[in-house]
Design a protein around this motif. Sequence first.
Motif, mmCIF file in Angstrom:
data_model
loop_
_atom_site.group_PDB
_atom_site.id
_atom_site.type_symbol
_atom_site.label_atom_id
_atom_site.label_comp_id
_atom_site.label_asym_id
_atom_site.label_seq_id
_atom_site.Cartn_x
_atom_site.Cartn_y
_atom_site.Cartn_z
ATOM 1 N N GLY A 27 20.689 75.555 50.123
ATOM 2 C CA GLY A 27 20.490 76.648 51.013
ATOM 3 C C GLY A 27 19.373 77.783 50.481
ATOM 4 N N ILE A 28 18.561 78.272 51.327
ATOM 5 C CA ILE A 28 18.023 79.459 51.114
ATOM 6 C C ILE A 28 18.939 80.740 51.779
ATOM 7 N N GLY A 29 19.094 81.651 51.102
ATOM 8 C CA GLY A 29 19.870 82.705 51.289
ATOM 9 C C GLY A 29 19.647 83.874 51.219
ATOM 10 N N CYS A 30 20.159 84.990 51.940
ATOM 11 C CA CYS A 30 19.907 86.354 51.804
ATOM 12 C C CYS A 30 21.222 87.073 52.303
ATOM 13 N N ASP A 31 21.119 88.391 52.514
ATOM 14 C CA ASP A 31 22.280 89.470 53.135
ATOM 15 C C ASP A 31 21.857 89.114 54.594
ATOM 16 N N ALA A 32 22.711 88.641 55.390
ATOM 17 C CA ALA A 32 22.616 88.448 56.870
ATOM 18 C C ALA A 32 22.710 89.578 57.710
ATOM 19 N N SER A 129 22.385 81.025 55.534
ATOM 20 C CA SER A 129 22.394 79.627 54.747
ATOM 21 C C SER A 129 21.781 78.628 55.736
ATOM 22 N N THR A 130 20.222 78.450 55.230
ATOM 23 C CA THR A 130 19.699 77.542 55.978
ATOM 24 C C THR A 130 19.006 76.525 55.099
ATOM 25 N N SER A 131 18.600 75.358 55.375
ATOM 26 C CA SER A 131 18.470 74.277 54.369
ATOM 27 C C SER A 131 16.948 74.837 53.661
ATOM 28 N N ALA A 132 16.962 74.317 52.508
ATOM 29 C CA ALA A 132 15.773 74.593 51.578
ATOM 30 C C ALA A 132 14.790 73.684 51.723
ATOM 31 N N ASN A 133 14.124 73.896 52.879
ATOM 32 C CA ASN A 133 12.806 73.201 53.254
ATOM 33 C C ASN A 133 11.907 73.954 54.262
ATOM 34 N N ARG A 142 19.538 67.166 47.468
ATOM 35 C CA ARG A 142 19.897 67.600 46.144
ATOM 36 C C ARG A 142 18.735 68.363 45.624
ATOM 37 N N PHE A 143 19.108 69.336 44.570
ATOM 38 C CA PHE A 143 18.185 70.421 43.928
ATOM 39 C C PHE A 143 16.805 69.456 43.614
ATOM 40 N N CYS A 144 16.830 68.533 43.050
ATOM 41 C CA CYS A 144 15.633 67.757 42.631
ATOM 42 C C CYS A 144 14.721 67.496 43.659
ATOM 43 N N VAL A 158 19.395 79.695 41.535
ATOM 44 C CA VAL A 158 20.808 79.512 41.096
ATOM 45 C C VAL A 158 20.549 78.343 39.962
ATOM 46 N N ASN A 159 21.398 78.502 38.901
ATOM 47 C CA ASN A 159 21.082 77.274 38.025
ATOM 48 C C ASN A 159 22.305 76.435 38.003
ATOM 49 N N TYR A 160 23.391 76.865 38.927
ATOM 50 C CA TYR A 160 24.681 75.864 39.064
ATOM 51 C C TYR A 160 24.423 74.829 39.759
ATOM 52 N N ARG A 161 25.059 73.629 39.235
ATOM 53 C CA ARG A 161 25.116 72.414 40.214
ATOM 54 C C ARG A 161 23.498 71.807 40.426
ATOM 55 N N ARG A 162 22.742 72.090 39.626
ATOM 56 C CA ARG A 162 21.330 71.464 39.796
ATOM 57 C C ARG A 162 21.051 70.191 39.618
ATOM 58 N N GLN A 163 22.060 69.678 38.609
ATOM 59 C CA GLN A 163 21.917 68.106 38.057
ATOM 60 C C GLN A 163 22.689 67.305 39.247
ATOM 61 N N GLU A 164 23.435 67.769 40.089
ATOM 62 C CA GLU A 164 24.553 66.830 40.812
ATOM 63 C C GLU A 164 23.409 65.752 41.269
ATOM 64 N N GLN A 165 23.982 64.545 41.473
ATOM 65 C CA GLN A 165 23.246 63.515 42.166
ATOM 66 C C GLN A 165 23.986 62.796 43.549
ATOM 67 N N GLY A 166 25.060 63.628 43.955
ATOM 68 C CA GLY A 166 25.660 63.189 45.190
ATOM 69 C C GLY A 166 24.641 63.310 46.348
#
Length: 187
Positions: A27-32, A129-133, A142-144, A158-166
């Motif tokens: 998601g793309i996020g910020c202070d709501a 939280s809105t989709s990253a597109n 996925r991040f990729c 964020v660097n966390y969970r970038r490699q997940e392939q689910g």
Amino acid sequence: MKDEIKKACEVMQQGGVILYPTDTVWGIGCDATNEEAVKRVYEIKRRTDSKAMLVLVDNPVKVSFYVREVPNVAWDLIDLTDRPLTIVYDGAKNLAPNLTGEDGSIGIRVTAEEFSKQLCFRFRKPIVSTSANISGEPAPARFCEISEEIKQAVDYVVNYRRQEQGRPTPSSIIRLGAHGEVAIIRK
């Protein structure tokens, strides 16, 4: 994970926009509650602000901070769901005015996923939280799959969970009326 949450919170506290993993898609996020930050998210997505975005909170109790009157059925739905569920409520409050729907509604999801839950808890405010597109393009699962344009437009990735392939899926979305009427928007 702790350092990533700290950095993401710092960026959002300064009015910045982040790219982060959620309980569904990235998601793309910020202070709501920050109108200028919300405006930037609309600009990044090339989306009109007449299309509301949802927010994440870490605890069901927090829903009542951002909705004038929570229908009783909402508490059961939140407790009983076994997958991510966004509920659209009437009567948004304490949020950036450009975040809500033209009718004053807001979509809120109580996240159970570890990173986004801790991020919301540490930030102490709801997070967009809105989709990253770009609006109208497919939501990357996925991040990729996230475009370089989106990655370059945000203030922190964020660097966390970038490699997940689910293949995560977007949340179910329902709308609750003031008297508990339920309308399914997305299964």
